[in-house]
Design a protein around this motif. Structure first.
Motif, PDB file in Angstrom:
ATOM      1  N   PRO A 296       0.832  -1.209   0.000  1.00 57.61           N
ATOM      2  CA  PRO A 296       0.000   0.000   0.000  1.00 57.61           C
ATOM      3  C   PRO A 296       0.866   1.257   0.000  1.00 57.61           C
ATOM      4  O   PRO A 296       1.913   1.314   0.646  1.00 57.61           O
ATOM      5  CB  PRO A 296      -0.807  -0.123   1.293  1.00 57.61           C
ATOM      6  CG  PRO A 296      -0.033  -1.040   2.160  1.00 57.61           C
ATOM      7  CD  PRO A 296       0.693  -1.978   1.252  1.00 57.61           C
ATOM      8  N   ALA A 297       0.436   2.264  -0.766  1.00 58.00           N
ATOM      9  CA  ALA A 297       1.200   3.503  -0.879  1.00 58.00           C
ATOM     10  C   ALA A 297       0.254   4.672  -1.110  1.00 58.00           C
ATOM     11  O   ALA A 297      -0.919   4.484  -1.469  1.00 58.00           O
ATOM     12  CB  ALA A 297       2.208   3.396  -2.020  1.00 58.00           C
ATOM     13  N   ARG A 298       0.774   5.870  -0.906  1.00 57.12           N
ATOM     14  CA  ARG A 298       0.007   7.103  -1.131  1.00 57.12           C
ATOM     15  C   ARG A 298       0.698   7.935  -2.201  1.00 57.12           C
ATOM     16  O   ARG A 298       1.919   8.076  -2.195  1.00 57.12           O
ATOM     17  CB  ARG A 298      -0.094   7.889   0.177  1.00 57.12           C
ATOM     18  CG  ARG A 298      -0.790   9.251   0.058  1.00 57.12           C
ATOM     19  CD  ARG A 298      -0.880   9.940   1.409  1.00 57.12           C
ATOM     20  NE  ARG A 298       0.427  10.125   2.003  1.00 57.12           N
ATOM     21  CZ  ARG A 298       1.230  11.165   1.732  1.00 57.12           C
ATOM     22  NH1 ARG A 298       0.845  12.101   0.851  1.00 57.12           N
ATOM     23  NH2 ARG A 298       2.397  11.274   2.331  1.00 57.12           N
ATOM     24  N   LEU A 313       5.597   8.039  -4.790  1.00 54.08           N
ATOM     25  CA  LEU A 313       4.728   7.417  -3.799  1.00 54.08           C
ATOM     26  C   LEU A 313       5.381   7.428  -2.420  1.00 54.08           C
ATOM     27  O   LEU A 313       6.606   7.322  -2.296  1.00 54.08           O
ATOM     28  CB  LEU A 313       4.429   5.962  -4.190  1.00 54.08           C
ATOM     29  CG  LEU A 313       3.924   5.700  -5.611  1.00 54.08           C
ATOM     30  CD1 LEU A 313       3.702   4.211  -5.807  1.00 54.08           C
ATOM     31  CD2 LEU A 313       2.646   6.486  -5.883  1.00 54.08           C
ATOM     32  N   LEU A 315       5.474   5.323   1.139  1.00 52.30           N
ATOM     33  CA  LEU A 315       5.157   4.051   1.771  1.00 52.30           C
ATOM     34  C   LEU A 315       5.029   4.265   3.269  1.00 52.30           C
ATOM     35  O   LEU A 315       5.776   5.054   3.867  1.00 52.30           O
ATOM     36  CB  LEU A 315       6.261   3.016   1.485  1.00 52.30           C
ATOM     37  CG  LEU A 315       6.604   2.761   0.019  1.00 52.30           C
ATOM     38  CD1 LEU A 315       7.722   1.724  -0.088  1.00 52.30           C
ATOM     39  CD2 LEU A 315       5.382   2.291  -0.744  1.00 52.30           C
ATOM     40  N   ASP A 316       4.115   3.561   3.900  1.00 49.75           N
ATOM     41  CA  ASP A 316       3.856   3.746   5.326  1.00 49.75           C
ATOM     42  C   ASP A 316       5.113   3.479   6.149  1.00 49.75           C
ATOM     43  O   ASP A 316       5.705   2.385   6.085  1.00 49.75           O
ATOM     44  CB  ASP A 316       2.745   2.799   5.785  1.00 49.75           C
ATOM     45  CG  ASP A 316       1.394   3.121   5.136  1.00 49.75           C
ATOM     46  OD1 ASP A 316       1.236   4.262   4.680  1.00 49.75           O
ATOM     47  OD2 ASP A 316       0.534   2.223   5.085  1.00 49.75           O
ATOM     48  N   HIS A 321      10.841   8.327  -0.508  1.00 51.40           N
ATOM     49  CA  HIS A 321       9.741   8.110  -1.444  1.00 51.40           C
ATOM     50  C   HIS A 321      10.135   7.102  -2.520  1.00 51.40           C
ATOM     51  O   HIS A 321      11.313   6.877  -2.782  1.00 51.40           O
ATOM     52  CB  HIS A 321       9.325   9.429  -2.091  1.00 51.40           C
ATOM     53  CG  HIS A 321       8.614  10.342  -1.148  1.00 51.40           C
ATOM     54  ND1 HIS A 321       8.527  11.703  -1.349  1.00 51.40           N
ATOM     55  CD2 HIS A 321       7.965  10.105   0.014  1.00 51.40           C
ATOM     56  CE1 HIS A 321       7.847  12.264  -0.366  1.00 51.40           C
ATOM     57  NE2 HIS A 321       7.499  11.311   0.479  1.00 51.40           N
ATOM     58  N   ASP A 335      -2.617  12.296  -3.060  1.00 56.67           N
ATOM     59  CA  ASP A 335      -3.103  11.589  -1.868  1.00 56.67           C
ATOM     60  C   ASP A 335      -3.945  10.354  -2.195  1.00 56.67           C
ATOM     61  O   ASP A 335      -4.497   9.725  -1.288  1.00 56.67           O
ATOM     62  CB  ASP A 335      -3.902  12.509  -0.943  1.00 56.67           C
ATOM     63  CG  ASP A 335      -2.994  13.361  -0.061  1.00 56.67           C
ATOM     64  OD1 ASP A 335      -1.806  12.992   0.101  1.00 56.67           O
ATOM     65  OD2 ASP A 335      -3.464  14.387   0.455  1.00 56.67           O
ATOM     66  N   GLU A 336      -4.049   9.995  -3.464  1.00 56.74           N
ATOM     67  CA  GLU A 336      -4.772   8.773  -3.823  1.00 56.74           C
ATOM     68  C   GLU A 336      -4.035   7.556  -3.270  1.00 56.74           C
ATOM     69  O   GLU A 336      -2.803   7.509  -3.249  1.00 56.74           O
ATOM     70  CB  GLU A 336      -4.868   8.672  -5.352  1.00 56.74           C
ATOM     71  CG  GLU A 336      -5.638   7.451  -5.850  1.00 56.74           C
ATOM     72  CD  GLU A 336      -5.744   7.414  -7.366  1.00 56.74           C
ATOM     73  OE1 GLU A 336      -6.045   6.330  -7.916  1.00 56.74           O
ATOM     74  OE2 GLU A 336      -5.520   8.466  -7.993  1.00 56.74           O
ATOM     75  N   ARG A 337      -4.798   6.557  -2.786  1.00 56.17           N
ATOM     76  CA  ARG A 337      -4.202   5.331  -2.271  1.00 56.17           C
ATOM     77  C   ARG A 337      -4.060   4.316  -3.409  1.00 56.17           C
ATOM     78  O   ARG A 337      -4.995   4.094  -4.184  1.00 56.17           O
ATOM     79  CB  ARG A 337      -5.052   4.729  -1.154  1.00 56.17           C
ATOM     80  CG  ARG A 337      -5.265   5.624   0.052  1.00 56.17           C
ATOM     81  CD  ARG A 337      -3.988   5.985   0.771  1.00 56.17           C
ATOM     82  NE  ARG A 337      -3.300   4.821   1.319  1.00 56.17           N
ATOM     83  CZ  ARG A 337      -2.245   4.886   2.122  1.00 56.17           C
ATOM     84  NH1 ARG A 337      -1.725   6.069   2.450  1.00 56.17           N
ATOM     85  NH2 ARG A 337      -1.667   3.781   2.567  1.00 56.17           N
ATOM     86  N   VAL A 338      -2.874   3.723  -3.532  1.00 55.28           N
ATOM     87  CA  VAL A 338      -2.597   2.736  -4.574  1.00 55.28           C
ATOM     88  C   VAL A 338      -1.826   1.572  -3.958  1.00 55.28           C
ATOM     89  O   VAL A 338      -1.428   1.612  -2.795  1.00 55.28           O
ATOM     90  CB  VAL A 338      -1.784   3.353  -5.732  1.00 55.28           C
ATOM     91  CG1 VAL A 338      -2.562   4.454  -6.436  1.00 55.28           C
ATOM     92  CG2 VAL A 338      -0.440   3.893  -5.225  1.00 55.28           C
ATOM     93  N   ARG A 339      -1.600   0.559  -4.781  1.00 57.86           N
ATOM     94  CA  ARG A 339      -0.733  -0.539  -4.374  1.00 57.86           C
ATOM     95  C   ARG A 339       0.333  -0.733  -5.447  1.00 57.86           C
ATOM     96  O   ARG A 339       0.061  -0.583  -6.637  1.00 57.86           O
ATOM     97  CB  ARG A 339      -1.541  -1.828  -4.174  1.00 57.86           C
ATOM     98  CG  ARG A 339      -2.388  -1.803  -2.907  1.00 57.86           C
ATOM     99  CD  ARG A 339      -3.119  -3.101  -2.667  1.00 57.86           C
ATOM    100  NE  ARG A 339      -3.799  -3.090  -1.397  1.00 57.86           N
ATOM    101  CZ  ARG A 339      -3.267  -3.485  -0.244  1.00 57.86           C
ATOM    102  NH1 ARG A 339      -2.018  -3.954  -0.228  1.00 57.86           N
ATOM    103  NH2 ARG A 339      -3.953  -3.437   0.871  1.00 57.86           N
TER     104      ARG A 339
END
Length: 357
Positions: A296-298, A313, A315-316, A321, A335-339
């Motif tokens: 998961p990434a933003r 992106l 990563l938590d 980045h 700010d969209e969430r992607v994988r």
């Protein structure tokens, strides 16, 4: 055509009251006859010093330079038959293009006047300067000046050709055109050539092999594909490639992964001892956005570049980045969430920077 060999070549600068500076440290390098080698590295790595020692413009602290199997280390520059095209062109402003090209031949007095005119005409036609032979350097474009500098080096029919940042003063369009011309001319004439550059695109597109230098030492020597696909160190991996490779520090786990943060793990391509500090390298084109699975990434930013896109992106829990090369159809919002999923992965020792295989 003539082979070139450098044996334990060294250059140390010394000045009173200051510590000695080792610009080149024991360089071993061999060029096959007719080969074009790219000497690639950042400013201050020793590549131009190496070129100047080969040309005889800089004294040698230690080691040897062999051209065609014979040492030229003790010979003055004018006796080495080595052609040099300089970064700053080094043209004579009062002379026409034709006179600039003929100057070296007449200075050495080894050619008759008719031979000089013939050689000037031949080299001018080969590099596309026939229409400007009567012009002076001030009236030429940057691309034309660079071709005059190259032609002046070639007209003496050198055993070895040295090109010092030959395209650095050209704009993007001129650089592309001149790069193609340069490769054609080198292939046609077959000169053993060293291209000194800090521009990875020049080295990758022109060279048969590339030597990546850092702090006076060759970090890796190989074909462009070997340098790009199998970097020997994290420095080489980071220096070659655009966009630059993602380098992410982490710790190896017992189950064959590297832990980047509490919630982010990536599979390692080779076995690594548990707890070892490593740096994972993943090129942007080896990452892909996935609908399911993956990490998961933003989205921090997305640059649509028509033919492709570049996504940055977060990563938590990971400080650095991640840069991903996307397809032209991809649209991402801030700010969209992607994988994201990783393909080919490189792993380096965190302390030495050496690749782990």
């Amino acid at each position: 055509m003539t082979a070139l060999e450098l044996r334990e070549l060294r250059k140390t600068y010394r000045s009173r009251g200051r510590p000695a500076v080792e610009a080149v440290r024991g360089l071993d390098l061999g060029l096959r006859s007719g080969e074009l080698l790219g000497l690639l590295g950042p400013s201050g790595c020793g590549k131009s010093t190496t070129l100047r020692m080969i040309a005889g413009l800089e004294s040698v602290t230690g080691g040897d330079i062999l051209v065609g199997g014979a040492s030229v280390t003790g010979r003055p520059a004018q006796e080495r038959n080595i052609g040099v095209a300089f970064e700053n062109y080094a043209l004579y402003p009062p002379l026409t293009v034709a006179e600039n090209l003929a100057f070296g031949l007449r200075a050495r007095r080894r050619s008759l006047r008719g031979d000089v005119r013939r050689k000037v005409a031949e080299i001018a036609e080969r590099v596309g300067l026939t229409d400007v032979l009567d012009a002076r350097p001030a009236g030429l474009s940057s691309g034309q000046k660079q071709r005059v500098s190259l032609a002046r080096a070639l007209i003496r029919e050198p055993d070895v050709l040295l090109l010092d940042e030959p395209l650095s003063h050209l704009d993007a369009a001129q650089r592309d055109t001149t790069r193609r011309e340069l490769k054609r001319i080198q292939r046609d004439l077959g000169h053993t050539t060293i291209l000194v550059t800090h521009d990875q695109e020049e080295a990758l597109s022109l060279a048969d092999r590339i030597a990546v230098m850092r702090d006076g030492v060759i970090q890796q020597l190989g074909t462009p594909y070997e340098i790009y696909d199998s970097p020997a160190t994290s420095f080489v991996a980071d220096f070659v490639g655009e966009p630059a490779i993602n380098l992410l520090p982490g710790t190896a786990t017992a189950d064959g992964h590297v832990r980047l943060s509490a919630g982010v793990r990536i599979a390692l391509p080779v076995p690594v001892a548990e707890g070892r500090a490593v740096v994972v390298g993943i090129r942007p084109e080896d990452l892909s956005l996935t609908g399911d699975g993956g990490i998961p990434a933003r989205v921090v930013a997305h640059e649509p570049l028509l033919e492709s896109g570049i996504a940055t992106l977060a990563l938590d829990g990971v400080e650095r980045h991640l840069v991903v090369l996307t397809g032209p159809e991809v649209r991402l919002a801030h700010d969209e969430r992607v994988r994201v999923a990783a393909g080919l992965t490189h792993v380096f020792d965190a302390e030495t920077g050496d690749t782990l295989r």
